[in-house]
Design a protein around this motif. Structure first.
Motif, short mmCIF file in Angstrom:
data_model
loop_
_atom_site.label_atom_id
_atom_site.label_comp_id
_atom_site.label_asym_id
_atom_site.label_seq_id
_atom_site.Cartn_x
_atom_site.Cartn_y
_atom_site.Cartn_z
N ASP A 79 4.83 -4.37 6.31
CA ASP A 79 4.43 -5.73 5.99
C ASP A 79 2.93 -5.83 6.24
O ASP A 79 2.35 -5.02 7.00
CB ASP A 79 5.24 -6.76 6.78
CG ASP A 79 4.98 -6.66 8.25
OD1 ASP A 79 4.08 -7.35 8.74
OD2 ASP A 79 5.66 -5.84 8.90
N PHE A 80 2.26 -6.80 5.61
CA PHE A 80 0.80 -6.76 5.56
C PHE A 80 0.16 -6.82 6.95
O PHE A 80 -0.78 -6.07 7.24
CB PHE A 80 0.26 -7.89 4.67
CG PHE A 80 -1.22 -7.77 4.46
CD1 PHE A 80 -1.74 -6.76 3.66
CD2 PHE A 80 -2.09 -8.63 5.09
CE1 PHE A 80 -3.10 -6.62 3.48
CE2 PHE A 80 -3.47 -8.50 4.91
CZ PHE A 80 -3.97 -7.49 4.10
N ILE A 81 0.68 -7.67 7.84
CA ILE A 81 0.02 -7.80 9.14
C ILE A 81 0.19 -6.50 9.97
O ILE A 81 -0.72 -6.11 10.71
CB ILE A 81 0.49 -9.07 9.91
CG1 ILE A 81 -0.49 -9.42 11.04
CG2 ILE A 81 1.90 -8.94 10.43
CD1 ILE A 81 -1.84 -9.90 10.57
N SER A 82 1.31 -5.82 9.79
CA SER A 82 1.48 -4.53 10.49
C SER A 82 0.49 -3.50 9.95
O SER A 82 -0.05 -2.68 10.69
CB SER A 82 2.91 -4.00 10.30
OG SER A 82 3.83 -4.95 10.73
N LEU A 83 0.28 -3.54 8.66
CA LEU A 83 -0.69 -2.65 8.03
C LEU A 83 -2.10 -2.90 8.60
O LEU A 83 -2.81 -1.98 8.98
CB LEU A 83 -0.67 -2.90 6.52
CG LEU A 83 -1.73 -2.25 5.67
CD1 LEU A 83 -1.51 -0.75 5.63
CD2 LEU A 83 -1.70 -2.81 4.26
N GLU B 51 -4.22 3.31 4.57
CA GLU B 51 -3.32 3.06 5.72
C GLU B 51 -1.89 2.85 5.25
O GLU B 51 -0.94 3.33 5.87
CB GLU B 51 -3.80 1.84 6.52
CG GLU B 51 -2.97 1.54 7.75
CD GLU B 51 -2.93 2.72 8.72
OE1 GLU B 51 -3.99 3.28 9.00
OE2 GLU B 51 -1.81 3.07 9.18
N ASP B 52 -1.72 2.15 4.15
CA ASP B 52 -0.37 1.91 3.64
C ASP B 52 0.34 3.22 3.31
O ASP B 52 1.56 3.31 3.36
CB ASP B 52 -0.44 1.01 2.40
CG ASP B 52 0.93 0.46 2.04
OD1 ASP B 52 1.62 -0.03 2.95
OD2 ASP B 52 1.31 0.53 0.86
N LEU B 53 -0.45 4.23 2.97
CA LEU B 53 0.12 5.56 2.67
C LEU B 53 0.20 6.43 3.92
O LEU B 53 0.54 7.61 3.83
CB LEU B 53 -0.75 6.25 1.60
CG LEU B 53 -0.77 5.56 0.23
CD1 LEU B 53 -1.93 6.06 -0.62
CD2 LEU B 53 0.57 5.81 -0.50
#
Ligand code: FMN
Length: 181
Positions: free
Chosen positions: A3-7, A106-108
Motif C-alpha cells: 500500500d502506498f504509505i508502506s511504500l 521501491e515498489d519492486l
C-alpha cells in the motif's frame, strides 16, 4: 505491491548494491513511471539517459566532489535531464520524474538513490552537469538535474518511524499555529 504509505515508509536511499543488472521488465517499469510523471502544462520537459556501462558509471562517480562516489559500484543509473527552452519549470518536472523512479524502484523491492548534479561542482570548480554532458554526449541546450542510481539492495535500511516524523513542520491555518493530529 505495497500500500502506498508502506511504500513511502520503506523507501530509503540505497548506496550499496548487489552486482547484476536489473531485470529488463523492472527497468522498463521504472522508466515508464518517469514518463508518466506529471509535468507543468504537460510539456514533458525531461529526457533520460540510461547508463549501464561500468566504466561510464565510474566516470560519473567523479563528476562532483562528493556524494556521487557510490555510482562506481552501482549496476545502473538514469541521468535525468531537463530542457529550459521547453519549460521554465524544468527543474520541478525533472524532480518529480526523479521521485517517481525512486518510488517505482521501491515498489519492486529495488534500491535507488538520488545524486544531485544541478548546482554541484567538481574539485576544479567545473559544474558537475558539464562533466556529465561531456561524458554522455548530451546536447548543449539540455541541463542535468540528477542521476538516479538503481540496483538490487545491498544493505538493510530501517523504514521511517511514523512516531518520529517532524510534525512541527506542519502548520494549521496560519504559520504560528501548530498542526494537531
Ligand atoms: C534533491 C536531493 C539531492 C540529493 N543528493 C544526493 C547526493 O548527491 N548524494 C547522495 O548520496 N544522496 C543524495 N540524496 C539523498 C539524500 O541524502 C537522502 O534522501 C536523505 O539523506 C534522506 O535519506 P533517505 O532517502 O534514506 O530517507 C539527495 C536527495 C535529494 C532529494
Amino acid at each position: 505491491m505495497l500500500d502506498f504509505i508502506s511504500l513511502v515508509k520503506r523507501r530509503r536511499s540505497m548506496r550499496k548494491f548487489k552486482p547484476g543488472l536489473l531485470d529488463s521488465a523492472d527497468l522498463n517499469l521504472i522508466l515508464k513511471a518517469a514518463l508518466m510523471s506529471p509535468s507543468s502544462k504537460g510539456l514533458h520537459s525531461w529526457e533520460f539517459v540510461l547508463v549501464t556501462e561500468p566504466g561510464v558509471l565510474c566516470e560519473l562517480a567523479k563528476c562532483k566532489t562528493q556524494g556521487a562516489e557510490f555510482l562506481a559500484e552501482a549496476p545502473e543509473a538514469v541521468v535525468v535531464l531537463g530542457d529550459p527552452a521547453v519549460s521554465d519549470v524544468w527543474i520541478e518536472d525533472a524532480s518529480v520524474a526523479s521521485t517517481m523512479m525512486l518510488l517505482q524502484a521501491e515498489d519492486l523491492g529495488l534500491g535507488s538513490c538520488w545524486v544531485q548534479i544541478r548546482g554541484r561542482f567538481d574539485a576544479e570548480g567545473r559544474p558537475a552537469g558539464d562533466n556529465v554532458k561531456r561524458l554522455l554526449e548530451i546536447p548543449e541546450n539540455l541541463e542535468v538535474l540528477s542521476i538516479i542510481a538503481l540496483g538490487r539492495k545491498g544493505m538493510e535500511r530501517k523504514p521511517f518511524n511514523e512516531e518520529r516524523l517532524l510534525m512541527n513542520k506542519i502548520h494549521m491555518g496560519v504559520f504560528s499555529n501548530p498542526f494537531v493530529k
